[in-house]
Design a protein around this motif. Structure first.
Motif, PDB file in Angstrom:
ATOM      1  N   LEU A  12      52.059 103.360  84.429  1.00 37.86           N
ATOM      2  CA  LEU A  12      52.142 102.553  83.213  1.00 37.86           C
ATOM      3  C   LEU A  12      53.468 102.790  82.502  1.00 37.86           C
ATOM      4  O   LEU A  12      54.136 101.841  82.087  1.00 37.86           O
ATOM      5  CB  LEU A  12      50.981 102.897  82.280  1.00 37.86           C
ATOM      6  N   LYS A  15      56.403 101.214  84.556  1.00 36.34           N
ATOM      7  CA  LYS A  15      56.401  99.752  84.652  1.00 36.34           C
ATOM      8  C   LYS A  15      56.455  99.044  83.297  1.00 36.34           C
ATOM      9  O   LYS A  15      57.011  97.960  83.191  1.00 36.34           O
ATOM     10  CB  LYS A  15      55.151  99.272  85.388  1.00 36.34           C
ATOM     11  N   HIS A  16      55.837  99.639  82.262  1.00 36.23           N
ATOM     12  CA  HIS A  16      55.612  98.876  81.038  1.00 36.23           C
ATOM     13  C   HIS A  16      56.129  99.511  79.758  1.00 36.23           C
ATOM     14  O   HIS A  16      55.943  98.930  78.685  1.00 36.23           O
ATOM     15  CB  HIS A  16      54.112  98.601  80.878  1.00 36.23           C
ATOM     16  N   ASN A  17      56.754 100.673  79.834  1.00 31.84           N
ATOM     17  CA  ASN A  17      57.178 101.338  78.609  1.00 31.84           C
ATOM     18  C   ASN A  17      58.166 100.487  77.802  1.00 31.84           C
ATOM     19  O   ASN A  17      58.030 100.371  76.581  1.00 31.84           O
ATOM     20  CB  ASN A  17      57.784 102.708  78.909  1.00 31.84           C
ATOM     21  N   TRP A  19      58.489  97.262  77.732  1.00 24.85           N
ATOM     22  CA  TRP A  19      57.761  96.135  77.153  1.00 24.85           C
ATOM     23  C   TRP A  19      56.915  96.586  75.962  1.00 24.85           C
ATOM     24  O   TRP A  19      56.910  95.930  74.912  1.00 24.85           O
ATOM     25  CB  TRP A  19      56.876  95.496  78.227  1.00 24.85           C
ATOM     26  N   LEU A  20      56.187  97.703  76.115  1.00 28.16           N
ATOM     27  CA  LEU A  20      55.372  98.220  75.015  1.00 28.16           C
ATOM     28  C   LEU A  20      56.220  98.507  73.784  1.00 28.16           C
ATOM     29  O   LEU A  20      55.853  98.170  72.661  1.00 28.16           O
ATOM     30  CB  LEU A  20      54.644  99.503  75.439  1.00 28.16           C
ATOM     31  N   SER A  58      47.727  98.682  85.140  1.00 26.98           N
ATOM     32  CA  SER A  58      47.933  98.377  83.736  1.00 26.98           C
ATOM     33  C   SER A  58      46.694  98.846  82.977  1.00 26.98           C
ATOM     34  O   SER A  58      45.934  99.659  83.466  1.00 26.98           O
ATOM     35  CB  SER A  58      48.170  96.870  83.567  1.00 26.98           C
TER      36      SER A  58
END
Length: 66
Positions: A12, A15-17, A19-20, A58
């Motif tokens: 997570l 891949k998404h830090n 975006w978060l 996710s």
């Protein structure tokens, strides 16, 4: 479950830090608050360990309840 949860948190983060952080910053418009919110989310996910939270690599915020 701890090992699996740790692996999912790492994925997570990778891949998404970004975006978060961007979403949090767009909402609160404050870098310090963004850091706090994203950090608290990771801490919550690490402590909760609920399989329903995770969806593939996710997560499902609908299951993130106190």
């Amino acid at each position: 479950m701890l090992k699996e949860n740790k692996k999912r948190l790492e994925i997570l983060y990778k891949k998404h830090n970004d975006w978060l952080r961007a979403v949090c910053f767009n909402i609160c418009n404050d870098r310090d608050m963004t850091d706090d919110l994203v950090g608290e989310l990771y801490l919550y996910l690490a402590e909760k360990g609920n399989k329903k939270i995770w969806y593939l690599d996710s997560f499902n915020l609908g299951y993130c309840k106190s």
